[in-house]
Design an enzyme around this catalytic site. Structure first.
Site, PDB file in Angstrom:
ATOM      1  N   LYS A   1       0.847  -1.206   0.000  1.00  0.00           N
ATOM      2  CA  LYS A   1       0.000   0.000   0.000  1.00  0.00           C
ATOM      3  C   LYS A   1       0.878   1.250   0.000  1.00  0.00           C
ATOM      4  O   LYS A   1       0.653   2.170  -0.788  1.00  0.00           O
ATOM      5  CB  LYS A   1      -0.881   0.007   1.244  1.00  0.00           C
ATOM      6  CG  LYS A   1      -1.531   1.354   1.550  1.00  0.00           C
ATOM      7  CD  LYS A   1      -2.423   1.328   2.774  1.00  0.00           C
ATOM      8  CE  LYS A   1      -1.714   1.637   4.040  1.00  0.00           C
ATOM      9  NZ  LYS A   1      -1.474   3.057   4.334  1.00  0.00           N
ATOM     10  N   ASN A   2       1.875   1.272   0.884  1.00  0.00           N
ATOM     11  CA  ASN A   2       2.645   2.510   1.064  1.00  0.00           C
ATOM     12  C   ASN A   2       3.710   2.731  -0.001  1.00  0.00           C
ATOM     13  O   ASN A   2       4.421   3.741   0.042  1.00  0.00           O
ATOM     14  CB  ASN A   2       3.261   2.540   2.466  1.00  0.00           C
ATOM     15  CG  ASN A   2       2.183   2.671   3.534  1.00  0.00           C
ATOM     16  OD1 ASN A   2       1.028   2.971   3.222  1.00  0.00           O
ATOM     17  ND2 ASN A   2       2.544   2.408   4.772  1.00  0.00           N
TER      18      ASN A   2
ATOM     19  N   ASP B   1       4.262   0.708  12.345  1.00  0.00           N
ATOM     20  CA  ASP B   1       3.055   0.052  11.827  1.00  0.00           C
ATOM     21  C   ASP B   1       2.920  -1.380  12.330  1.00  0.00           C
ATOM     22  O   ASP B   1       1.860  -1.987  12.175  1.00  0.00           O
ATOM     23  CB  ASP B   1       3.047   0.045  10.291  1.00  0.00           C
ATOM     24  CG  ASP B   1       2.926   1.449   9.746  1.00  0.00           C
ATOM     25  OD1 ASP B   1       3.131   1.638   8.535  1.00  0.00           O
ATOM     26  OD2 ASP B   1       2.661   2.375  10.534  1.00  0.00           O
TER      27      ASP B   1
ATOM     28  N   ASP C   1       4.252  20.359   8.138  1.00  0.00           N
ATOM     29  CA  ASP C   1       5.232  21.468   8.172  1.00  0.00           C
ATOM     30  C   ASP C   1       6.547  21.120   7.481  1.00  0.00           C
ATOM     31  O   ASP C   1       7.152  21.981   6.826  1.00  0.00           O
ATOM     32  CB  ASP C   1       5.479  21.900   9.615  1.00  0.00           C
ATOM     33  CG  ASP C   1       5.936  20.736  10.491  1.00  0.00           C
ATOM     34  OD1 ASP C   1       5.411  19.615  10.321  1.00  0.00           O
ATOM     35  OD2 ASP C   1       6.836  20.922  11.320  1.00  0.00           O
TER      36      ASP C   1
ATOM     37  N   CYS D   1      -5.488   7.706   9.076  1.00  0.00           N
ATOM     38  CA  CYS D   1      -5.547   7.194  10.449  1.00  0.00           C
ATOM     39  C   CYS D   1      -5.232   8.298  11.464  1.00  0.00           C
ATOM     40  O   CYS D   1      -4.296   9.071  11.284  1.00  0.00           O
ATOM     41  CB  CYS D   1      -4.538   6.060  10.620  1.00  0.00           C
ATOM     42  SG  CYS D   1      -4.986   4.589   9.699  1.00  0.00           S
TER      43      CYS D   1
ATOM     44  N   ARG E   1      -0.546  15.093  12.970  1.00  0.00           N
ATOM     45  CA  ARG E   1       0.143  14.700  11.725  1.00  0.00           C
ATOM     46  C   ARG E   1       0.272  15.937  10.834  1.00  0.00           C
ATOM     47  O   ARG E   1      -0.353  16.051   9.795  1.00  0.00           O
ATOM     48  CB  ARG E   1      -0.607  13.580  11.011  1.00  0.00           C
ATOM     49  CG  ARG E   1      -0.700  12.302  11.828  1.00  0.00           C
ATOM     50  CD  ARG E   1      -1.351  11.161  11.080  1.00  0.00           C
ATOM     51  NE  ARG E   1      -0.422  10.488  10.166  1.00  0.00           N
ATOM     52  CZ  ARG E   1      -0.775   9.409   9.438  1.00  0.00           C
ATOM     53  NH1 ARG E   1      -2.009   8.960   9.488  1.00  0.00           N
ATOM     54  NH2 ARG E   1       0.096   8.821   8.644  1.00  0.00           N
TER      55      ARG E   1
ATOM     56  N   ARG F   1      -8.823  -0.537   4.051  1.00  0.00           N
ATOM     57  CA  ARG F   1      -7.987   0.496   3.399  1.00  0.00           C
ATOM     58  C   ARG F   1      -6.625  -0.073   3.043  1.00  0.00           C
ATOM     59  O   ARG F   1      -5.988   0.362   2.086  1.00  0.00           O
ATOM     60  CB  ARG F   1      -7.781   1.694   4.340  1.00  0.00           C
ATOM     61  CG  ARG F   1      -8.962   2.604   4.515  1.00  0.00           C
ATOM     62  CD  ARG F   1      -8.538   3.841   5.273  1.00  0.00           C
ATOM     63  NE  ARG F   1      -7.300   4.354   4.756  1.00  0.00           N
ATOM     64  CZ  ARG F   1      -6.430   5.074   5.479  1.00  0.00           C
ATOM     65  NH1 ARG F   1      -6.691   5.348   6.735  1.00  0.00           N
ATOM     66  NH2 ARG F   1      -5.314   5.523   4.948  1.00  0.00           N
TER      67      ARG F   1
HETATM   68  C1  EPZ Z   1       3.883   7.042   6.404  1.00  0.00           C
HETATM   69  O1  EPZ Z   1       3.060   8.021   7.025  1.00  0.00           O
HETATM   70  C2  EPZ Z   1       3.014   5.798   6.282  1.00  0.00           C
HETATM   71  N1  EPZ Z   1       1.860   6.092   5.457  1.00  0.00           N
HETATM   72  C3  EPZ Z   1       2.560   5.352   7.668  1.00  0.00           C
HETATM   73  O2  EPZ Z   1       1.819   4.149   7.509  1.00  0.00           O
HETATM   74  C4  EPZ Z   1       3.800   5.064   8.517  1.00  0.00           C
HETATM   75  O3  EPZ Z   1       3.384   4.718   9.822  1.00  0.00           O
HETATM   76  C5  EPZ Z   1       4.685   6.312   8.560  1.00  0.00           C
HETATM   77  O4  EPZ Z   1       5.018   6.719   7.209  1.00  0.00           O
HETATM   78  C6  EPZ Z   1       5.977   6.066   9.324  1.00  0.00           C
HETATM   79  O5  EPZ Z   1       6.690   5.021   8.744  1.00  0.00           O
HETATM   80  C7  EPZ Z   1       1.992   6.053   4.109  1.00  0.00           C
HETATM   81  O6  EPZ Z   1       3.060   5.820   3.581  1.00  0.00           O
HETATM   82  C8  EPZ Z   1       0.758   6.304   3.303  1.00  0.00           C
HETATM   83  P1  EPZ Z   1       5.813  10.462   8.561  1.00  0.00           P
HETATM   84  P2  EPZ Z   1       3.553   9.569   7.078  1.00  0.00           P
HETATM   85  O7  EPZ Z   1       5.687  11.695   7.759  1.00  0.00           O
HETATM   86  O8  EPZ Z   1       4.237   9.898   5.811  1.00  0.00           O
HETATM   87  C9  EPZ Z   1       5.681  13.734  11.972  1.00  0.00           C
HETATM   88  C10 EPZ Z   1      -0.008   2.733   7.763  1.00  0.00           C
HETATM   89  O9  EPZ Z   1      -0.480   2.174   8.767  1.00  0.00           O
HETATM   90  N2  EPZ Z   1       5.673  14.723  10.873  1.00  0.00           N
HETATM   91  O10 EPZ Z   1       7.071   9.648   8.490  1.00  0.00           O
HETATM   92  O11 EPZ Z   1       2.422  10.394   7.509  1.00  0.00           O
HETATM   93  C11 EPZ Z   1       4.376  12.975  12.049  1.00  0.00           C
HETATM   94  O12 EPZ Z   1       3.417  13.701  12.768  1.00  0.00           O
HETATM   95  C12 EPZ Z   1       0.414   4.175   7.856  1.00  0.00           C
HETATM   96  O13 EPZ Z   1       0.177   2.187   6.650  1.00  0.00           O
HETATM   97  C13 EPZ Z   1       5.762  16.082  11.190  1.00  0.00           C
HETATM   98  O14 EPZ Z   1       5.855  16.455  12.358  1.00  0.00           O
HETATM   99  O15 EPZ Z   1       4.616   9.472   8.268  1.00  0.00           O
HETATM  100  C14 EPZ Z   1       4.762  11.708  12.738  1.00  0.00           C
HETATM  101  O16 EPZ Z   1       4.798  11.907  14.131  1.00  0.00           O
HETATM  102  C15 EPZ Z   1       0.155   4.780   9.217  1.00  0.00           C
HETATM  103  N3  EPZ Z   1       5.724  16.990  10.185  1.00  0.00           N
HETATM  104  C16 EPZ Z   1       6.183  11.456  12.225  1.00  0.00           C
HETATM  105  O17 EPZ Z   1       6.645  12.711  11.707  1.00  0.00           O
HETATM  106  C17 EPZ Z   1       5.612  16.612   8.875  1.00  0.00           C
HETATM  107  O18 EPZ Z   1       5.601  17.500   7.995  1.00  0.00           O
HETATM  108  C18 EPZ Z   1       6.262  10.413  11.127  1.00  0.00           C
HETATM  109  O19 EPZ Z   1       5.484  10.872  10.072  1.00  0.00           O
HETATM  110  C19 EPZ Z   1       5.519  15.231   8.579  1.00  0.00           C
HETATM  111  C20 EPZ Z   1       5.558  14.305   9.593  1.00  0.00           C
END
Ligand code: EPZ
Length: 416
Positions: free
Chosen positions: A22-23, A304, A124, A116, A121, A396
C-alpha cells in the site's frame, strides 16, 4: 455496519500470498501523473486507498484502467491541479499528490489530508522543503495553494526522516532545474520503490536506501512499466498473527530483509522463522515477553507493526515494554485489547503489557488500520466469539484480509 465475526482459539496454519505494498503503490500512482507518457503498474493491491487514489487521478482528468492487480495510467491529458477536499480527507497519502502536481503543472491546490488518527500529523516538513526549493505555499482558508516561483537547487535538512515529506519533496524536486539534496531523508523500502519507478521513467535521482538523496530535475518523464514491492506491513501482520495464535504460516512473495526488526523480535520471543527466495516460514508454540520494543524509522522496529506485535505479547509469558516514538497517539487499540482481558498500561509513549494466559472474545470497534488488525489478531486467539466493527479501516490497507485468514483456518466471516 460491516464487521468481522470471529470465533477464536484456532492456531493459524497455511499459506499467505502477500500483496503489493500500500505505502509503495500510493506514491507511485501519484508519481505517474508527472509523466506525459503512459505507465503500467503490476502487483497493485485491491484496497480502498488504491481505489481512492485512482478516483483522485480520474478527477484530475487522468485515464486510469484497473484489471486485477494491473493499473494502466495515461496522464497525458490531465488538466486540473486542484484536488477536492472530498478525496483529500480520505487518506494521508493524498498529500503526495501535491508534489506530483507541482512537478507536472508548477502549481497545486489541496486541503489537509485525512487518514488514520495517530496523533498530530502536520505537514510542516513538506512545506519547509517546498519553500526552500522556491515554491510559494499559502493557505487560502482551508485550502493550501502552492505554486512555483523561482525554483532553485538547494539542500533540505529534514529534522525528522518523514516518509511523506521525503516522497513529496522527491516529486516536487523533479521540476527543479538544479540539484536538490535531501538530508536525513526517510530510508523506508517504499521510498526506494518510488525512486526505482521514477528512474525507469527517466528521472535522475540517486541515494536510495541512504539518508541523502540527490534529485536533478527539469527532465521530461516518459512513463514506465513497474512491479510494486511486496507489502512488508502485511507480512509483519501475518507473522504476528502466527505468533498470536501459536500457529504456523508460510508467507509467499515477501522480502524477508524488509521485516528484519520484526523477525528478530519474534524470534527472541520464541518463534522459529525460516526464510529464503521470497518466502518466510514461521511457527510458534510458546511465546515469551520481549522488549523493550522501541519503534523508530527504518530499519528499526516499524511503528506500523507495534499494534499487531502488542496483540501477540498480550498472551506471551512475562512483561513486555513498548515505546512508540513515531506517532504521538498510537495506542488507540489498547482499550479494545483490555476489553478482551489483556493487561496493558499505556501512558504517553510507553505501554507495559503483562501477558495473560488467555483472552476472551468481545465486541470492539477498529480505531485505525493497524490497531484494527491488532484487534483481529487478538480475537483470533481469544476464547469465544468476537465482533470487530469499523472494518473499513482494515479494508484500506489489507487486501482480502478475512479471506486470507480463513484460508489459514481462521473462523472469520464478514457481516453487513
Ligand atoms: C507514512 O506516514 C506511512 N503512510 C505510515 O503508515 C507510517 O506509519 C509512517 O510513514 C511512518 O513510517 C503512508 O506511507 C501512506 P511520517 P507519514 O511523515 O508519511 C511527523 C499505515 O499504517 N511529521 O514519516 O504520515 C508525524 O506527525 C500508515 O500504513 C511532522 O511532524 O509518516 C509523525 O509523528 C500509518 N511533520 C512522524 O513525523 C511533517 O511535515 C512520522 O510521520 C511530517 C511528519
Amino acid at each position: 455496519m460491516r464487521a468481522y465475526h470471529i470465533s477464536g482459539g484456532v492456531p493459524l496454519c497455511g499459506e499467505v500470498c502477500v500483496s503489493g505494498a500500500k505505502n509503495a503503490v500510493l506514491p507511485i500512482l501519484a508519481a505517474a501523473l508527472v509523466s506525459s507518457k503512459p505507465s503500467v503498474l503490476y502487483h497493485c493491491p485491491d484496497i480502498s486507498d488504491v481505489t481512492n487514489a485512482v478516483s483522485i487521478m480520474k478527477s484530475l482528468g487522468c485515464e486510469v484502467e484497473r484489471n486485477k492487480d494491473r493499473i494502466y495510467i495515461d496522464a497525458s491529458d490531465i488538466r486540473s491541479s486542484d484536488i477536492s477536499p472530498f478525496f483529500m480527507e480520505k487518506m494521508r497519502a493524498a498529500i503526495i499528490f501535491l508534489g506530483a502536481l507541482l512537478a507536472r503543472f508548477g502549481e497545486a491546490k489541496i486541503s489537509q489530508p485525512g487518514g488514520c488518527k495517530l496523533g498530530e500529523r502536520p505537514i510542516d516538513l513538506h512545506l519547509m522543503g517546498l519553500r526552500l526549493m522556491g515554491y510559494r505555499c499559502e493557505y487560502q482558508g482551508e485550502r493550501l495553494y502552492c505554486c512555483a516561483e523561482k525554483l532553485r537547487g538547494c539542500t533540505i535538512a529534514l529534522p525528522f526522516p518523514s516518509v511523506g515529506a521525503t516522497e513529496n519533496l522527491i516529486l516536487a524536486a523533479l521540476r527543479c532545474p538544479e540539484e536538490v539534496v535531501i538530508c536525513n531523508a526517510a530510508k523506508e523500502p517504499e521510498i526506494c520503490d518510488l525512486i526505482l519507478y521514477l528512474r525507469k521513467c527517466g528521472a535522475h535521482i540517486c541515494g536510495e536506501n541512504t539518508s541523502v538523496l540527490r534529485i536533478c530535475g527539469g527532465r521530461t518523464l516518459l512513463g514506465a512499466e513497474y512491479t510494486v514491492m511486496p507489502d512488508r506491513m502485511e507480512a509483519a501482520t501475518f507473522l504476528c498473527a502466527a505468533a498470536t495464535t501459536r500457529g504456523s504460516l508460510c508467507l509467499k512473495n515477501v522480502c524477508p530483509e524488509h521485516t528484519c526488526a520484526v523477525n528478530r523480535m519474534l524470534c527472541n520471543a520464541g518463534c522459529k522463522i525460516r526464510q529464503g527466495d521470497g518466502r518466510m516460514e514461521i511457527c510458534c508454540d510458546t511465546l515469551n515477553a520481549v522488549g523493550p520494543i522501541r519503534t523508530a524509522p527504518y530499519d528499526a522496529f516499524p511503528t506500523d507493526a507495534q499494534a499487531p506485535m502488542m496483540a501477540a505479547m498480550a498472551t506471551a509469558r512475562g512483561v513486555s515494554v513498548f515505546e512508540e516514538n513515531v506517532f504521538s497517539d498510537r495506542y488507540r487499540h489498547v482499550p479494545a485489547l483490555l476489553q478482551m482481558g489483556a493487561k496493558i498500561r499505556a501512558t504517553g509513549r510507553c505501554a507495559i503489557v503483562e501477558g495473560v494466559d488467555r483472552l476472551h472474545g468481545a465486541g470492539v470497534a477498529a480505531t485505525d488500520l493497524r490497531g484494527g488488525a491488532a484487534m483481529v489478531l487478538a480475537a483470533l486467539c481469544a476464547e469465544g466469539e468476537s465482533v470487530v466493527s469499523n472494518i473499513f479501516h482494515m479494508e484500506r490497507g489489507y487486501e482480502c484480509f478475512a479471506k486470507k485468514l480463513s484460508a489459514c483456518g481462521a473462523k472469520i466471516r464478514i457481516t453487513e
